[in-house]
Write an enzyme that holds these catalytic residues in place. Structure first.
Site, mmCIF file in Angstrom:
data_model
loop_
_atom_site.group_PDB
_atom_site.id
_atom_site.type_symbol
_atom_site.label_atom_id
_atom_site.label_comp_id
_atom_site.label_asym_id
_atom_site.label_seq_id
_atom_site.Cartn_x
_atom_site.Cartn_y
_atom_site.Cartn_z
ATOM 1 N N LYS A 42 49.514 57.518 84.191
ATOM 2 C CA LYS A 42 48.209 57.436 83.536
ATOM 3 C C LYS A 42 48.266 57.980 82.110
ATOM 4 O O LYS A 42 47.597 57.464 81.221
ATOM 5 C CB LYS A 42 47.141 58.128 84.369
ATOM 6 C CG LYS A 42 46.830 57.315 85.624
ATOM 7 C CD LYS A 42 45.670 57.830 86.425
ATOM 8 C CE LYS A 42 45.389 56.873 87.576
ATOM 9 N NZ LYS A 42 44.366 57.361 88.495
ATOM 10 N N LYS A 60 51.334 44.402 88.670
ATOM 11 C CA LYS A 60 50.358 44.878 89.663
ATOM 12 C C LYS A 60 48.939 44.619 89.156
ATOM 13 O O LYS A 60 48.631 44.928 88.003
ATOM 14 C CB LYS A 60 50.560 46.387 89.877
ATOM 15 C CG LYS A 60 49.555 46.982 90.836
ATOM 16 C CD LYS A 60 49.450 48.506 90.718
ATOM 17 C CE LYS A 60 48.162 48.947 91.427
ATOM 18 N NZ LYS A 60 47.690 50.258 91.123
ATOM 19 N N LYS A 112 42.931 47.453 86.815
ATOM 20 C CA LYS A 112 42.006 47.541 85.674
ATOM 21 C C LYS A 112 42.760 47.901 84.406
ATOM 22 O O LYS A 112 42.468 47.369 83.344
ATOM 23 C CB LYS A 112 41.000 48.675 85.902
ATOM 24 C CG LYS A 112 39.910 48.372 86.851
ATOM 25 C CD LYS A 112 38.943 49.549 86.918
ATOM 26 C CE LYS A 112 39.522 50.765 87.625
ATOM 27 N NZ LYS A 112 39.497 50.712 89.081
#
Ligand code: ADP
Ligand code: TRP
Length: 327
Positions: free
Chosen positions: A110, A189, A192
């Site tokens: 992230k 994958k 969002k």
């Protein structure tokens, strides 16, 4: 068995969320004691606009209800409606070695994707452990990407139990191999963060456009197709999930031998996706038109969840000395 899972309110839900999580939520609610929640504390790591966050929370509630989570059978609630969650997170964080969090790939991923390297993001797995342990969950249905968080949850529970005595149950992940990772329109994958999603409640027109854009190779309709694409391309993975079994066998055969073009498969796929969610779309419109009903369901879910949470947090407080002794 107590089944529990959470989903972050950080944007529209997509087909990866559906096959990786929500479909299991619905099938597991029948013969289990199911708890499903909207993980709004977790979304604070990425959503920094209060109105937006409130909107997303409501959207996820409405989406789950529309897709078949049944508030009569499952306890559906919002994470922050049970503030005991954050107290348990502190009790757990106090026994969690830094090294366990340092090895977590989701934090590194992230941060690499551009989220700020903040403590909340680093401590995210501890909050997730609190979510799970607070309800004595036995089984946690999630996508493959959550496997490590489930392992850490078990490690933290064991550690707490070793330090303070048996307080927590050890939960098990439930991951379906077949849809563990669903690819998105660019074949990475579906997520969002990659902007490659087909959303469950996208407008039919948008679903058509997105299906048209699914990345394929440059094979012509009459040429035999590459069998490896059946596994690696989102077009085929999605077609297999949405089409009736005999139709999939037929299309697969014609692709491998030559005789069917991507354009036709994409068009058919768009129609299959739109039809599959037609009922849910109608139900969603009804719920959107009735916010009082959604608020009422939210409140009822919170009460049920909180009743369980209060019992578990009392055990954890007693065990750790954060409470007056019971006589
Ligand atoms: P995103 O990657 O879009 O941010 P989330 O992390 O919010 O999605 O995922 C919510 C749930 O959906 C999790 O249980 C996750 O494992 C599952 N999930 C997300 N993307 C996929 C995917 N592409 N394939 C299968 N499951 C997925
Ligand atoms: N971390 C999960 C995700 O990104 C969401 C989540 C939060 C969760 N708490 C949970 C999933 C507890 C299962 C159980 O998808």
């Amino acid at each position: 068995m107590r089944v529990l899972s959470g989903i972050q309110p950080s944007g529209a839900l997509h087909l990866g969320n559906y096959f990786g999580a929500i479909r299991q939520y619905v099938s597991l609610q029948d013969s289990n004691d199911a708890f499903y929640f909207v993980a709004d504390y977790h979304a604070l790591t990425s959503v920094r606009d209060a109105a937006k966050l409130r909107g997303y929370v409501n959207d996820v509630l409405v989406d789950l209800l529309s897709l078949g989570v049944d508030p009569e059978r499952a306890t559906l609630f919002v994470q922050s409606d049970v503030p005991e969650t954050t107290e348990l997170a502190w009790l757990l964080t106090s026994v969690t070695p830094m090294g366990w969090l340092e090895k977590c790939v989701s934090y590194k991923d992230k941060v690499q994707q551009g989220l700020p390297a903040e403590h909340g993001l680093f401590a995210y797995p501890v909050l997730q452990a609190a979510d799970i342990l607070l309800y004595d969950a036995d089984v946690v249905p999630v996508g493959q990407d959550q496997k490590q968080h489930l392992e850490i949850t078990r490690d933290i529970a064991e550690r707490f139990n070793n330090v303070y005595g048996e307080v927590f149950k050890l939960p098990k992940p439930y991951i379906l191999d077949t849809v563990a990772v669903l690819p998105g329109t660019d074949n990475r994958k579906m997520s969002k963060s990659y902007d490659n999603t087909i959303n469950i409640f996208d407008e039919p027109k948008t679903i058509e456009t997105k299906c048209k854009r699914l990345v394929t190779d440059s094979r012509r309709p009459e040429e035999p197709g590459d069998p490896a694409l059946l596994e690696s391309s989102a077009l085929f993975r999605l077609f297999e999930l949405f089409a009736p079994a005999e139709r999939w066998v037929d299309v697969k055969g014609r692709f491998l031998e030559g005789g069917i073009g991507y354009g036709d498969i994409k068009k058919e796929l768009a129609k299959l996706i739109i039809d599959t969610f037609a009922g849910a779309r109608t139900k969603r419109a009804e719920l959107v038109a009735n916010p009082a009903r959604v608020a009422e369901l939210r409140k009822a879910g919170a009460e049920r969840a909180r009743a369980v949470a209060r019992g578990v947090i009392a055990r954890a407080r007693q065990a750790s000395g954060i409470a007056a002794p019971t006589s």
